[in-house]
Scaffold this active site. Structure first.
Site, mmCIF file in Angstrom:
data_model
loop_
_atom_site.group_PDB
_atom_site.id
_atom_site.type_symbol
_atom_site.label_atom_id
_atom_site.label_comp_id
_atom_site.label_asym_id
_atom_site.label_seq_id
_atom_site.Cartn_x
_atom_site.Cartn_y
_atom_site.Cartn_z
ATOM 1 N N ASP A 84 -7.573 4.647 -1.065
ATOM 2 C CA ASP A 84 -7.517 4.440 0.394
ATOM 3 C C ASP A 84 -6.360 5.248 0.956
ATOM 4 O O ASP A 84 -5.298 5.348 0.339
ATOM 5 C CB ASP A 84 -7.260 2.958 0.739
ATOM 6 C CG ASP A 84 -8.300 2.031 0.104
ATOM 7 O OD1 ASP A 84 -7.937 0.891 -0.235
ATOM 8 O OD2 ASP A 84 -9.431 2.493 -0.079
ATOM 9 N N ASP A 90 1.643 0.659 6.034
ATOM 10 C CA ASP A 90 1.408 0.156 4.662
ATOM 11 C C ASP A 90 2.652 0.437 3.815
ATOM 12 O O ASP A 90 3.173 -0.435 3.118
ATOM 13 C CB ASP A 90 0.234 0.917 4.008
ATOM 14 C CG ASP A 90 -1.131 0.426 4.439
ATOM 15 O OD1 ASP A 90 -2.038 1.287 4.563
ATOM 16 O OD2 ASP A 90 -1.283 -0.771 4.655
ATOM 17 N N GLU A 113 -0.536 -3.478 -3.815
ATOM 18 C CA GLU A 113 -1.670 -2.588 -3.523
ATOM 19 C C GLU A 113 -1.189 -1.157 -3.389
ATOM 20 O O GLU A 113 -1.906 -0.209 -3.671
ATOM 21 C CB GLU A 113 -2.371 -2.995 -2.230
ATOM 22 C CG GLU A 113 -3.541 -2.073 -1.901
ATOM 23 C CD GLU A 113 -4.269 -2.433 -0.608
ATOM 24 O OE1 GLU A 113 -5.408 -1.962 -0.445
ATOM 25 O OE2 GLU A 113 -3.713 -3.171 0.205
ATOM 26 N N GLU A 114 0.057 -1.010 -2.963
ATOM 27 C CA GLU A 114 0.572 0.341 -2.674
ATOM 28 C C GLU A 114 1.243 0.987 -3.888
ATOM 29 O O GLU A 114 1.784 2.086 -3.789
ATOM 30 C CB GLU A 114 1.552 0.278 -1.495
ATOM 31 C CG GLU A 114 0.991 -0.368 -0.237
ATOM 32 C CD GLU A 114 -0.352 0.215 0.213
ATOM 33 O OE1 GLU A 114 -1.158 -0.542 0.800
ATOM 34 O OE2 GLU A 114 -0.604 1.407 -0.078
ATOM 35 N N ASP A 132 -0.285 -7.797 -1.210
ATOM 36 C CA ASP A 132 -0.897 -6.778 -0.352
ATOM 37 C C ASP A 132 0.007 -6.736 0.870
ATOM 38 O O ASP A 132 -0.114 -7.570 1.776
ATOM 39 C CB ASP A 132 -2.333 -7.160 0.036
ATOM 40 C CG ASP A 132 -2.969 -6.092 0.928
ATOM 41 O OD1 ASP A 132 -4.171 -6.214 1.237
ATOM 42 O OD2 ASP A 132 -2.250 -5.144 1.341
ATOM 43 N N LEU A 134 0.334 -5.001 3.552
ATOM 44 C CA LEU A 134 -0.282 -4.964 4.883
ATOM 45 C C LEU A 134 -1.788 -4.861 4.723
ATOM 46 O O LEU A 134 -2.317 -3.819 4.346
ATOM 47 C CB LEU A 134 0.260 -3.801 5.704
ATOM 48 C CG LEU A 134 0.389 -4.095 7.202
ATOM 49 C CD1 LEU A 134 1.232 -5.334 7.444
ATOM 50 C CD2 LEU A 134 0.962 -2.917 7.943
ATOM 51 N N ASP A 135 -2.432 -5.969 4.999
ATOM 52 C CA ASP A 135 -3.880 -6.051 4.834
ATOM 53 C C ASP A 135 -4.580 -5.786 6.162
ATOM 54 O O ASP A 135 -4.098 -6.212 7.200
ATOM 55 C CB ASP A 135 -4.255 -7.455 4.349
ATOM 56 C CG ASP A 135 -5.744 -7.691 4.449
ATOM 57 O OD1 ASP A 135 -6.162 -8.408 5.386
ATOM 58 O OD2 ASP A 135 -6.483 -7.081 3.669
ATOM 59 N N GLU A 291 -5.410 -9.821 -3.199
ATOM 60 C CA GLU A 291 -6.147 -10.211 -1.983
ATOM 61 C C GLU A 291 -6.879 -11.546 -2.216
ATOM 62 O O GLU A 291 -6.653 -12.518 -1.519
ATOM 63 C CB GLU A 291 -7.120 -9.105 -1.557
ATOM 64 C CG GLU A 291 -6.408 -7.898 -0.954
ATOM 65 C CD GLU A 291 -7.300 -6.703 -0.678
ATOM 66 O OE1 GLU A 291 -7.037 -5.995 0.319
ATOM 67 O OE2 GLU A 291 -8.242 -6.458 -1.456
HETATM 68 P P1 FBP Z 1 -6.719 -3.337 2.943
HETATM 69 O O1 FBP Z 1 -6.754 -2.932 4.345
HETATM 70 O O2 FBP Z 1 -5.471 -3.976 2.537
HETATM 71 O O3 FBP Z 1 -7.137 -2.262 1.995
HETATM 72 O O4 FBP Z 1 -7.801 -4.557 2.830
HETATM 73 C C1 FBP Z 1 -9.063 -4.450 2.735
HETATM 74 C C2 FBP Z 1 -9.754 -4.770 4.059
HETATM 75 O O5 FBP Z 1 -9.235 -4.010 5.110
HETATM 76 C C3 FBP Z 1 -9.793 -6.241 4.441
HETATM 77 O O6 FBP Z 1 -8.702 -6.641 5.204
HETATM 78 C C4 FBP Z 1 -11.064 -6.324 5.270
HETATM 79 O O7 FBP Z 1 -11.646 -7.590 5.274
HETATM 80 C C5 FBP Z 1 -11.960 -5.299 4.586
HETATM 81 O O8 FBP Z 1 -11.106 -4.419 3.862
HETATM 82 C C6 FBP Z 1 -12.726 -4.504 5.587
HETATM 83 O O9 FBP Z 1 -13.549 -3.639 4.873
HETATM 84 P P2 FBP Z 1 -14.776 -2.911 5.596
HETATM 85 O O10 FBP Z 1 -14.178 -2.023 6.616
HETATM 86 O O11 FBP Z 1 -15.472 -2.194 4.462
HETATM 87 O O12 FBP Z 1 -15.626 -3.995 6.169
#
Ligand code: FBP
Length: 346
Positions: A84, A90, A113-114, A132, A134-135, A291
């Site tokens: 990603d 992040d 995650e980072e 994580d 920053l999610d 997560e």
């Molecule tokens: P990160 O942003 O920390 O990588 O987390 C994953 C995430 O963004 C979740 O917060 C979210 O529910 C999901 O991925 C959204 O994924 P998509 O855009 O594929 O629906």
């Protein structure tokens, strides 16, 4: 009650109840202290660790709030282990939490995650953190709620000795604490130490979190389903059947695209969040260690459920730091129904 009556308040309870000065609630610090003896190894380290996480989240909150004014929006020009694109926030949040936990000295190793591998912080530390920082990265630049997710484990190997894989790759059922921070219309810290779930709202003018959501409970049932229907064509027949079931019953579709925000809403109102396996991501998108495990612990501690579509998330033995898993979580009856429809996948 007039001013003179108010000023003649005698007992602490009448002072506590006086309407002239609304009670602001129990400060996080005091709450941690009051509940410390609940911790299995209550010797203050876990309390300090929770305080360190709270402190780092206040700094991240300040930076998230003024993101549009200072140059911390957009890509950092690098990728994380999952491929990603890393956002500047992040990277910043990862630095803030790593620094605070390193300074605290309670943590021997940090899985983030980072970071490709775990970060060795201090061999004397008794705890391992998976985080994580920053999610909801896709929502950072568009001012939509984002979050931080953390899991706390007790190390297995003796303190003072090198960190071992058994210290890091622990099942979610071995968490001693877990939580999330939601940077939303207000900022909240929600956590459990295995004795229920409590939510604290940040009061920025006092720089402190106060208990606002004691003993949070996930309703057994709900009418909200959260899934990225943009991926519909790559879902299994079982997942498609469950989505039809939700629509046939006029459930409301709500999907913010920030796991913490979707999870939090469904815990308050009743609902189910599903990120299933897809043709592209056979194991789903979300990461087990930083997560899903934390949110699964909170879901179960609040009367909800969390599975990968067939087994309990907390029973999954991690094999790799950044392994992914399908994720079904929320109101227990809705998770079970989604699983039932998923298991008959013809
Ligand atoms: P990160 O942003 O920390 O990588 O987390 C994953 C995430 O963004 C979740 O917060 C979210 O529910 C999901 O991925 C959204 O994924 P998509 O855009 O594929 O629906």
């Amino acid at each position: 009650m007039n001013m003179s009556e108010a000023l003649n308040l005698k007992s602490s309870t009448s002072i506590e109840r006086s309407r002239i000065a609304h009670s602001i609630g129990t400060a996080l610090d005091r709450f941690i202290k009051l509940n410390q003896d609940q911790f299995q190894y209550a010797s203050g380290e876990l309390s300090q660790l929770l305080r360190d996480i709270a402190l780092a989240s206040k700094v991240v909150n300040r930076e998230v709030n003024k993101a549009g004014l200072i140059d911390i929006m957009g890509s950092a020009g690098s990728q994380n282990t999952g491929g990603d694109e890393q956002q500047k926030l992040d990277v910043l949040a990862n630095i803030r939490f790593t620094r605070a936990l390193a300074k605290g000295g309670e943590v021997c190793a940090l899985v983030s995650e980072e970071s490709e591998t775990y970060v060795d912080l201090n061999n004397e530390g008794k705890y391992v953190i998976a985080i994580d920082p920053l999610d909801g990265s896709s929502n950072i630049d568009v001012n939509v709620s984002i979050g931080t997710i953390f899991s706390v484990y007790r190390r297995k190997s003796p303190t003072g000795t090198p960190i071992l894989p058994i210290d890091i790759l622990q099942k979610g059922s071995e968490q001693v604490a877990a939580g999330y921070v939601l940077y939303g219309s207000s900022t909240m810290l929600v956590y459990t130490t295995g004795h229920g779930v409590n939510g604290f709202t940040y009061e920025p003018t006092l720089g402190e979190y106060f208990l606002s959501h004691p003993d949070m409970q996930t309703p057994e049932d709900g009418k909200i389903f959260s899934i990225n229907e943009g991926l519909y064509n790559s879902f299994s027949p079982g997942v498609k059947r469950y989505i039809s079931h939700c629509k046939d019953n006029f459930y409301t579709g709500r999907y913010i695209g920030s796991l913490v925000a979707d999870f939090h809403r469904n815990m308050l109102k009743g609902g189910v969040y599903i990120y299933p396996a897809t043709e592209k991501d056979k194991n789903g998108k979300l990461r087990l260690m930083y997560e899903c495990n934390a949110l699964a612990f909170i879901a179960e501690q609040s009367g909800g459920a969390a599975t990968n579509g067939s087994v309990r998330i907390l029973d999954i033995q991690p094999e790799r730091l950044h392994q992914r898993t399908p994720f079904y979580t929320g109101s227990i009856n809705m998770v079970e129904q989604a699983m039932a429809m998923n298991s008959t996948n013809e």
